[in-house]
Design a protein around this motif. Structure first.
Motif, PDB file in Angstrom:
ATOM      1  N   LYS A 228       0.789  -1.232   0.000  1.00 47.11           N
ATOM      2  CA  LYS A 228       0.000   0.000   0.000  1.00 47.11           C
ATOM      3  C   LYS A 228       0.824   1.288   0.000  1.00 47.11           C
ATOM      4  N   VAL A 229       2.138   1.184   0.224  1.00 50.50           N
ATOM      5  CA  VAL A 229       2.959   2.377   0.469  1.00 50.50           C
ATOM      6  C   VAL A 229       3.659   2.871  -0.794  1.00 50.50           C
ATOM      7  N   ALA A 230       3.638   4.186  -0.987  1.00 47.34           N
ATOM      8  CA  ALA A 230       4.337   4.805  -2.103  1.00 47.34           C
ATOM      9  C   ALA A 230       5.699   5.343  -1.680  1.00 47.34           C
ATOM     10  N   ASP A 231       5.782   5.949  -0.468  1.00 48.63           N
ATOM     11  CA  ASP A 231       7.028   6.588  -0.043  1.00 48.63           C
ATOM     12  C   ASP A 231       7.064   6.713   1.476  1.00 48.63           C
ATOM     13  N   VAL A 232       8.281   6.720   2.018  1.00 45.61           N
ATOM     14  CA  VAL A 232       8.505   6.931   3.447  1.00 45.61           C
ATOM     15  C   VAL A 232       9.591   7.984   3.607  1.00 45.61           C
ATOM     16  N   GLU A 233       9.385   8.886   4.559  1.00 44.29           N
ATOM     17  CA  GLU A 233      10.377   9.929   4.842  1.00 44.29           C
ATOM     18  C   GLU A 233      10.553  10.035   6.349  1.00 44.29           C
ATOM     19  N   PHE A 234      11.802  10.044   6.806  1.00 45.74           N
ATOM     20  CA  PHE A 234      12.092  10.270   8.219  1.00 45.74           C
ATOM     21  C   PHE A 234      12.381  11.745   8.429  1.00 45.74           C
ATOM     22  N   VAL A 235      11.813  12.307   9.489  1.00 40.51           N
ATOM     23  CA  VAL A 235      12.046  13.693   9.848  1.00 40.51           C
ATOM     24  C   VAL A 235      12.680  13.677  11.242  1.00 40.51           C
ATOM     25  N   PRO A 236      13.955  14.056  11.366  1.00 32.89           N
ATOM     26  CA  PRO A 236      14.631  14.039  12.668  1.00 32.89           C
ATOM     27  C   PRO A 236      13.950  14.933  13.687  1.00 32.89           C
ATOM     28  N   ALA A 237      14.145  14.649  14.963  1.00 28.35           N
ATOM     29  CA  ALA A 237      13.506  15.404  16.041  1.00 28.35           C
ATOM     30  C   ALA A 237      13.801  16.891  15.963  1.00 28.35           C
ATOM     31  N   LYS A 238      15.036  17.292  15.634  1.00 19.96           N
ATOM     32  CA  LYS A 238      15.370  18.716  15.543  1.00 19.96           C
ATOM     33  C   LYS A 238      14.514  19.407  14.498  1.00 19.96           C
ATOM     34  N   ALA A 239      14.318  18.765  13.351  1.00 21.73           N
ATOM     35  CA  ALA A 239      13.481  19.354  12.301  1.00 21.73           C
ATOM     36  C   ALA A 239      12.037  19.429  12.758  1.00 21.73           C
ATOM     37  N   VAL A 240      11.570  18.411  13.489  1.00 24.31           N
ATOM     38  CA  VAL A 240      10.201  18.421  13.999  1.00 24.31           C
ATOM     39  C   VAL A 240      10.028  19.587  14.962  1.00 24.31           C
ATOM     40  N   ASP A 241      10.995  19.785  15.880  1.00 23.99           N
ATOM     41  CA  ASP A 241      10.923  20.884  16.832  1.00 23.99           C
ATOM     42  C   ASP A 241      10.910  22.233  16.124  1.00 23.99           C
ATOM     43  N   LEU A 242      11.754  22.400  15.103  1.00 23.95           N
ATOM     44  CA  LEU A 242      11.791  23.654  14.357  1.00 23.95           C
ATOM     45  C   LEU A 242      10.473  23.905  13.640  1.00 23.95           C
TER      46      LEU A 242
END
Length: 96
Positions: A69-83
């Motif tokens: 079912k999946v087309a793409d996966v992306e990881f977003v590091p915690a620092k980017a999430v906080d920003l």
């Protein structure tokens, strides 16, 4: 504390986001005998994403069904999430 988030785009256009928690990190370590920072293969990346969404109650399919079912996966590091929480106009990997 989560080390970041995983963003999963499905083939039908739906997008889900899940936290990369301690449980997700340990699941990857147990299965592949590597730390999350060492994840390199597509299988390992998709496995971590599946674990994150399953833990969050956003995915009920088994791993093989998830892959279908999946087309793409992306990881977003915690620092980017906080920003992004402070300034939603920022995106992962951008800024100065």
């Amino acid at each position: 504390m989560a080390v970041g988030r995983v963003k999963v785009e499905y083939l039908d256009g739906r997008v889900e986001i899940g936290a990369v928690t301690a449980r997700v990190q340990v699941a990857v370590e147990r299965k592949y005998e590597i730390g999350l920072s060492e994840v390199k293969t597509n299988e390992q990346i998709f496995y971590a994403a599946h674990a994150a969404l399953t833990q969050a109650g956003k995915e009920s399919a088994d791993f093989e069904g998830f892959l279908d079912k999946v087309a793409d996966v992306e990881f977003v590091p915690a620092k980017a999430v906080d920003l992004q929480a402070e300034d939603p106009t920022l995106t992962a990997g951008s800024g100065s």
